[in-house]
Design a protein around this motif. Structure first.
Motif, short mmCIF file in Angstrom:
data_model
loop_
_atom_site.label_atom_id
_atom_site.label_comp_id
_atom_site.label_asym_id
_atom_site.label_seq_id
_atom_site.Cartn_x
_atom_site.Cartn_y
_atom_site.Cartn_z
N ARG A 66 -0.64 3.70 -8.63
CA ARG A 66 -1.40 4.70 -8.43
C ARG A 66 -2.56 5.47 -7.63
NH1 ARG A 66 0.51 -0.55 -6.05
NH2 ARG A 66 -0.08 -2.25 -6.65
N SER A 67 -1.43 6.06 -6.86
CA SER A 67 -1.46 7.71 -7.03
C SER A 67 -1.30 8.11 -8.02
CB SER A 67 -0.35 7.73 -5.62
OG SER A 67 0.84 8.19 -6.53
N GLU A 68 -0.96 8.19 -8.94
CA GLU A 68 -1.34 9.37 -10.24
C GLU A 68 -1.99 8.58 -11.05
OE1 GLU A 68 0.47 11.98 -10.17
OE2 GLU A 68 1.81 11.44 -8.11
N LEU A 69 -2.61 7.66 -11.21
CA LEU A 69 -3.78 7.24 -12.24
C LEU A 69 -5.19 6.31 -11.89
CD1 LEU A 69 -1.30 5.36 -14.89
CD2 LEU A 69 -1.61 7.44 -14.79
N SER A 70 -6.01 6.45 -12.43
CA SER A 70 -7.07 6.12 -11.61
C SER A 70 -8.40 5.21 -12.81
CB SER A 70 -7.99 6.99 -11.05
OG SER A 70 -8.82 7.87 -11.80
N GLY A 71 -8.83 4.20 -11.76
CA GLY A 71 -9.73 3.88 -12.70
C GLY A 71 -9.58 2.14 -13.77
N ASP A 72 -10.40 2.49 -15.30
CA ASP A 72 -10.06 2.06 -15.85
C ASP A 72 -7.94 1.96 -16.35
OD1 ASP A 72 -11.87 -0.01 -16.11
OD2 ASP A 72 -13.06 1.65 -16.86
N PHE A 73 -8.15 3.02 -16.38
CA PHE A 73 -6.82 3.19 -17.26
C PHE A 73 -5.74 2.20 -15.92
CE2 PHE A 73 -2.87 6.60 -17.40
CZ PHE A 73 -2.66 5.79 -19.16
N LEU A 74 -6.03 3.02 -15.18
CA LEU A 74 -4.85 2.70 -14.49
C LEU A 74 -4.74 0.81 -13.97
CD1 LEU A 74 -3.04 2.25 -11.56
CD2 LEU A 74 -5.01 2.72 -10.00
N ASN A 75 -6.25 0.73 -14.25
CA ASN A 75 -6.65 -1.44 -13.84
C ASN A 75 -5.69 -1.75 -15.12
OD1 ASN A 75 -6.79 -3.92 -12.76
ND2 ASN A 75 -9.10 -3.85 -14.59
N ALA A 76 -5.35 -0.93 -15.84
CA ALA A 76 -5.15 -1.80 -17.67
C ALA A 76 -3.97 -1.41 -17.50
CB ALA A 76 -5.61 -1.03 -18.60
N VAL A 77 -3.06 0.22 -16.90
CA VAL A 77 -1.74 0.35 -16.88
C VAL A 77 -0.88 -0.63 -16.21
CG1 VAL A 77 0.52 1.88 -16.74
CG2 VAL A 77 -1.82 2.67 -17.64
N LEU A 78 -1.33 -1.24 -14.63
CA LEU A 78 -1.37 -1.63 -13.85
C LEU A 78 -0.72 -3.71 -14.52
CD1 LEU A 78 -3.10 -1.01 -10.44
CD2 LEU A 78 -0.66 -0.48 -11.01
N LEU A 79 -1.60 -4.32 -14.98
CA LEU A 79 -1.68 -5.33 -15.06
C LEU A 79 -0.63 -5.77 -16.30
CD1 LEU A 79 -5.66 -6.15 -15.55
CD2 LEU A 79 -3.94 -7.29 -14.44
N TRP A 80 -0.63 -4.17 -17.17
CA TRP A 80 0.61 -4.37 -18.67
C TRP A 80 1.41 -4.30 -17.50
CZ3 TRP A 80 0.79 -5.46 -22.81
CH2 TRP A 80 2.05 -4.92 -23.88
N THR A 81 2.05 -3.16 -16.83
CA THR A 81 3.62 -3.45 -15.95
C THR A 81 3.77 -4.94 -14.87
OG1 THR A 81 2.88 -1.09 -15.95
CG2 THR A 81 4.37 -1.80 -14.70
N TYR A 82 2.25 -5.36 -14.42
CA TYR A 82 3.36 -6.51 -13.90
C TYR A 82 3.48 -7.49 -14.92
CZ TYR A 82 0.13 -5.37 -9.95
OH TYR A 82 -0.92 -5.11 -9.33
N ASP A 83 4.90 -8.12 -14.22
CA ASP A 83 5.69 -9.78 -14.64
C ASP A 83 4.48 -10.31 -15.57
OD1 ASP A 83 7.57 -10.60 -15.85
OD2 ASP A 83 8.17 -11.80 -14.27
#
Lengths: 327, 327
Positions: A66-83
């Motif tokens: 969250r502190s390093e990425l942003s926008g749609d890229f952040l959103n996609a990476v977060l969703l992918w990383t959650y269980d």
């Protein structure tokens, strides 16, 4: 049928965590490294990385992202990383709390209930309770209008038998119940909800096949023809498609979200990256190869080309990585 | 709150298996040894014993029990030895396939859905699918009449939040919804099913308390007074009692099953050992101490005395052991 490519030799999670930590350090972020690591690991490997990262650095990987990425890229990476169960619980919660109501936002609930395994749905319900201190059903009843909520509560509450067991006499009988309800324009009839919400997917596909055989049109065509042009009709059509052919539903979602990107970028009305991200992130490990085939067949364009045409930068590279493209 | 007494030092499961095997050998069976071993182990210990027995003798403990014991004693020992989710799945299946329909047989579904933990209910649904190749919901829809099935499908499909979290404004609002439905004699109204089938147990108890405060009578009294003397009314009252005070419900089940024993033994119409066994076996590890207190308070008789008065032999001894009585 997964599109995501896992290297033959996967580094230990501690090593991956170090690579990520290094990618976050210094001025700027090495997004390519983030994509290379997280975009090429399966769900259990990603889970181990988040655990190792927490242990090594006493810091949540999600907070770092969250502190390093942003926008749609952040959103996609977060969703992918959650269980995955947590990811889907979050997507459902977001849909239920979105100010923008309507079938477009609620369809994620149908996707989780009708296009994933019964076991996964159960895990999503558990994750939802843990995250939000209430059940999905409660939030549907509170936040969705009647009669949509009646259908959705029935669908998310199901725990279907998960093997291929079909009773053709039941298929014939229930095709009849469905036909009668549609003819009477009672799309939220108890039997419609019970049949679609309790029967196993193989049984339901047989029921839909019987329907076509006995009534000369598909159940989808009859729902469309029944003359009620409303949200329930639209939602029911998504339910039928998700049960009958999930890859076709997701090909449509991908197409309409990239179409929207083109159209709305001209109109300047915002885009539909959320749907694009959701479809790719949730299906990359399930059936994306079939979705890609279906997309190419239906729209004469590869999913990759649609993504390349409509997105850019790290977001584009991340989606392409999940689609199995070397970047 | 469990009544069953586990010895301070429990032998290893292999040792218990040997004791059981010896009890089965030779002429006749040493029923006391069976009671002493199985009747004084908790669910996880019993599971380990069945696994060890299978490994040591290449034979199912359940098959051995079936060939050595009989009647109500066999039935009680088998139910006690099954893993609890499997046990409850079997009880529900038996109720749904019983030729004797009616609330008395269906109440076990309410007990599992409303008087056990949400996690246990989920495990029961999984066990049911494994054992019977269909979901509980499917069997309810197929085997139970409307409107009972509407309420039961809603209840077994729930996955409630399992912690003590109460919103008093929701309690007040939903007490109002329930009151309105009862006044209109719409006991199977969607909102009744949704409220009782989705809210957490603490929230529902608060809702029932609000009901009493706002409408000067309890919800149970109003359901009783509403003038519909039918199965739905009876089932709804069991739902309310199981949510509000499960120990009271089970005290009633114990009382009516032992009462029936007395009455029907005179009339020669058969007995109600099934309900007696079910209540003791399913609650001995949960809340039997509270049930015993409630029974003594309501009927001026201990559960043990009721059991002693109405049963005999190994069956009696086994039930008393589960009730925590040294025999």
């Amino acid at each position: 049928m997964a599109s995501v490519i896992i290297p033959e030799v996967v580094p230990p999670p501690e090593h991956d965590s170090e690579t990520l930590k290094k990618a976050f350090q210094g001025w700027g972020t090495d997004e390519k490294a983030v994509i290379r690591v997280l975009g090429r690991r399966d769900a259990s490997q990603r889970k181990k990385i988040t655990q190792a990262y927490q242990q090594l650095y006493n810091e949540s990987l999600f907070d770092s992202l969250r502190s390093e990425l942003s926008g749609d890229f952040l959103n996609a990476v977060l969703l992918w990383t959650y269980d995955p169960p947590e990811r889907d619980a979050r997507l459902i919660n977001e849909a239920l709390n979105s100010k923008r109501k309507g079938v477009k936002y609620l369809q994620v609930i149908v996707e989780v209930a009708c296009a994933t395994s019964p076991h996964h749905l159960m895990a999503v319900r558990q994750a939802y309770c843990s995250l939000y201190e209430c059940s999905i059903e409660e939030d549907i009843v509170s936040n969705v209008q009647f009669p949509l909520k009646k259908l959705l509560v029935g669908l998310v509450s199901s725990y279907r038998y998960d093997k291929d067991l079909v009773d053709m006499s039941v298929a014939k009988l229930e095709a009849g119940h469905l036909h009668e309800a549609i003819q009477k324009k009672e799309l939220d009839h108890d039997y419609v909800v019970w049949i679609l919400g309790t029967r196993n997917f193989f049984q339901l596909r047989a029921t839909f096949a019987c329907y076509k055989q006995d009534y000369s049109s598909t159940i989808d065509q009859d729902v469309l023809k029944c003359g009620i042009d409303d949200d329930l009709q639209a939602l029911l059509r998504i339910v039928i498609l998700c049960i009958e052919c999930p890859e076709k539903h997701f090909a449509e979602v991908l197409h309409s979200s990239t179409e929207t990107l083109i159209r709305t970028s001209i109109l300047g009305l915002g885009t539909d990256e959320d749907s694009l991200t959701r479809a790719i992130v949730t299906r990359a490990e399930l059936d994306m190869l079939k979705i890609k085939e279906e997309h190419a067949k239906l729209y004469k364009e590869s999913v990759e080309d649609a993504v390349i045409g409509d997105t850019s930068g790290d977001y584009k590279n991340f989606l392409l990585t999940l689609l199995g493209k070397e970047i």
